[in-house]
Each structure stands twice: as structure tokens, then as C-alpha cells.
Design an enzyme around this catalytic site. Structure first.
Site, short mmCIF file in Angstrom:
data_model
loop_
_atom_site.label_atom_id
_atom_site.label_comp_id
_atom_site.label_asym_id
_atom_site.label_seq_id
_atom_site.Cartn_x
_atom_site.Cartn_y
_atom_site.Cartn_z
N GLY A 178 0.78 -1.22 0.00
CA GLY A 178 0.00 0.00 0.00
C GLY A 178 0.82 1.28 0.00
CD GLU A 179 6.72 3.00 -1.03
OE1 GLU A 179 7.48 3.94 -1.32
OE2 GLU A 179 7.12 1.81 -0.95
NE ARG B 55 -1.40 -1.25 -7.59
CZ ARG B 55 -0.93 -1.40 -6.37
NH1 ARG B 55 -1.58 -2.17 -5.51
NH2 ARG B 55 0.17 -0.81 -5.98
#
Length: 333
Positions: free
Chosen positions: A128-129, A166
């Protein structure tokens, strides 16, 4: 309601043995906010596995977990207490995409909590950076997190899988992540391929990119050349030649096919037929050429072929000279 992404086999499910399920997602439908979901879909989709059970567990057990495990693992923490994982595979972030995500976060908040580990005086991001960076741009003071404890190998695997799902990693970052799993955690290429749901060949080809000269690797990172171009250039072992060819590909906008042909020409140049050197024989024919030149009064060339065959070439420079040469031949009869 958030939808579990099915694109990569086991994905993150295989790395989450605990049965933590967010009740808000099971008990009631999430409020429909079309704009927010469309902006967050790519960012949030791959991490929903962190909040659901392993696919191998039954539906009844999952429903029981909703009742038994309320949102005790999710909490708000100061954003200043959260730090990125320095060893995470992804090193570059698209600034425009971050700004777009930050605008969405300003309006709708963070839909999916960050996955972090507790390091005592701070929380280190496992996944989640990108959301954390966008939240800082949006001016948030606190962010939602889920605290999980993983070993180093699991952290690398989760970060790698999240980014690959992603398609956020550039080819060199992806290759470096695979290399770390091999070097530090002694995983085989087959194991890595299974974890990221790619073929072993794809993993092997990715790792081969690290054999490129660093200048060519940087061109790949900067998208000056594609991974297809880079794989073609790998056939050249000389580092300087690799860079030279990569620059030629960029400057002349060569296709991958054209690059392959260029590299093949460099690696396997066409063989030139070598003349048989015979100095003594050459001297004889040169002497004959000079003698005939003296007789003819013009340049004469003797072209040799195999089996003592050949042809004589006589030059002339005007119509009159041609007639003179003909008369000379006629006088021989």
C-alpha cells in the site's frame, strides 16, 4: 462491495493464514460511490485478499469468521508513524497517477487499509505504499492500517505479488525482485513462477534482463526501449556494443524485429569468401597485364577464374581508340 481479483492464481490468499474478514464488507453492501471505485479499482483490487479467508476454506467458516472477528485488526494511525519498506521491489511511482489518486482520497478517503508490520516506534508498509504517498499528498494526518506480522520472505512475496498484479513494476524492478527471492530465500524459479502465477519461462526471461549493461537497463527503466528490444540485445555479450545498439534502436525507432536482424548481423556477420593468396602467380599475371598494355596502348586487366580459365578486359576511351584496337587485332591475322 470489493471484488476479489482472480488474475494471479494463489496470489495473496496463499500468504494470509489468518481468518480476518472485514464485517463491513460481508454484512452490508458498501455505499455506491462510482467515481471513487473507478479511481481506486486498480490500486485496491489486488489487496482485498488480505481481508478475506483462504479460498480453500468453506463458505460457512467464512461467515462464522465475520461474527467472531470484528474489525479489531484495523486501526487509524498517524501518517508520520508509517514508513515505506526500503526493500520493496517498486522504486518508481508515476507522479500524475499519484496526484489523481490523492484527489480521489481527498473526496472519499482510503477505501482499503494499508498492510503494515509493527516495528516498535513506527509501522513499516508491507503493501500500500502508493496509497500512503497519495494520502500524504492529500494532506491526511491519519491512515487506516491493518497490522500483520510476516517474515522477510513473505514481505517480499506480498510486495512483489501486489505490484505484479497491478503491473506497476518496470521490467528491471521485477527482475530484481525475482533475484532477491532466489539469492536471499533460496527459492527456485519454479517456486517463484507458481507464487506470481507466471510461467517459468517468463521468470527466466525476466532474470536474463539483469545481464544487460547498466546503461541499457536504465534505458529500459526510462522506457526508451521495450523489454522485447532488450531481450534481442541480450544476444550481444559486449557491454559497450549492447549500449551502442540500444542507442541505435532508440534513435532510429527500430522495431523489435528490426532489432533482432541488426543483432544477428552483429553476432553472425556474413562470411566473406577469402581469396587464395598466391604472390608468385599474381606477379606473373601483373607482368602479363603490363606487357599487353604496352602492346595495346591502353589499360588491360586479366581476370582469373578456376581451372586456369578467365577473361581479358581491354579499356578504350573514344570511338577512334576502339577502331585503333580493332585494326591492331586485324593486323595479327
Amino acid at each position: 462491495m470489493a471484488v476479489k481479483k482472480k488474475g494471479l492464481g494463489r496470489g495473496l490468499d496463499a500468504l494470509f493464514p489468518e481468518k480476518s474478514v472485514k464485517p463491513a464488507e460481508k454484512k452490508q453492501e458498501q455505499k455506491p460511490v462510482a467515481t471513487n471505485e473507478s479511481l481506486h479499482q486498480q490500486e485496491e483490487g489486488s489487496l482485498n485478499a488480505s481481508a478475506v479467508k483462504s479460498a480453500a476454506e468453506t463458505k460457512d467458516t467464512a461467515q462464522a469468521a465475520v461474527v467472531e472477528e470484528p474489525k479489531k485488526s484495523e486501526m487509524l494511525v498517524k501518517i508520520s508513524k508509517v514508513e515505506p519498506n526500503r526493500t520493496q521491489p517498486r522504486k518508481q511511482f508515476d507522479e500524475d497517477a499519484l496526484l489523481e489518486l490523492s484527489e480521489s482520497i481527498k473526496q472519499f478517503g482510503i477505501l482499503q487499509p494499508l498492510l503494515v508490520s509493527n516495528k516498535g516506534d513506527y509501522y513499516e508498509i508491507i503493501a500500500g505504499e502508493r496509497r500512503w504517498r497519495a494520502a500524504k499528498l492529500a494532506g491526511l494526518k491519519e491512515v487506516p492500517v491493518i497490522i500483520k506480522e510476516f517474515n522477510d520472505q513473505q514481505v517480499v512475496e506480498i510486495s512483489l505479488i501486489e505490484n505484479i498484479q497491478r503491473e506497476d513494476l518496470n521490467p528491471i524492478e521485477e527482475a530484481m525482485a525475482y533475484k532477491r527471492l532466489i539469492d536471499e530465500f533460496k527459492l527456485k524459479q519454479d517456486n517463484i513462477a507458481e507464487r506470481v502465477s507466471k510461467s517459468r519461462t517468463a521468470v527466466t526471461n525476466s532474470l536474463r534482463l539483469l545481464k544487460l549493461d547498466e546503461r541499457v537497463q536504465q534505458m529500459l527503466i526510462d522506457e526508451m526501449i521495450s523489454a522485447g528490444h532488450a531481450r534481442a540485445i541480450l544476444a550481444i555479450t559486449d557491454k559497450d556494443k549492447q549500449t551502442s545498439v540500444a542507442m541505435k534502436v532508440f534513435d532510429e525507432k527500430l522495431s523489435v524485429r528490426e532489432t533482432e536482424k541488426l543483432v544477428k548481423h552483429i553476432v553472425e556477420p556474413p562470411k566473406k569468401t577469402q581469396k587464395t593468396v598466391n604472390t608468385a602467380e599474381d606477379a606473373i599475371y601483373e607482368s602479363l597485364e603490363e606487357k599487353m598494355k604496352g602492346i595495346m596502348g591502353t589499360r588491360v586487366f586479366i581476370h582469373r577464374k578456376k581451372n586456369n580459365k578467365g577473361k581479358i578486359e581491354i579499356e578504350y576511351y573514344s570511338r577512334d581508340e576502339l577502331e585503333r584496337i580493332i585494326e591492331l587485332f586485324e593486323s595479327i591475322r
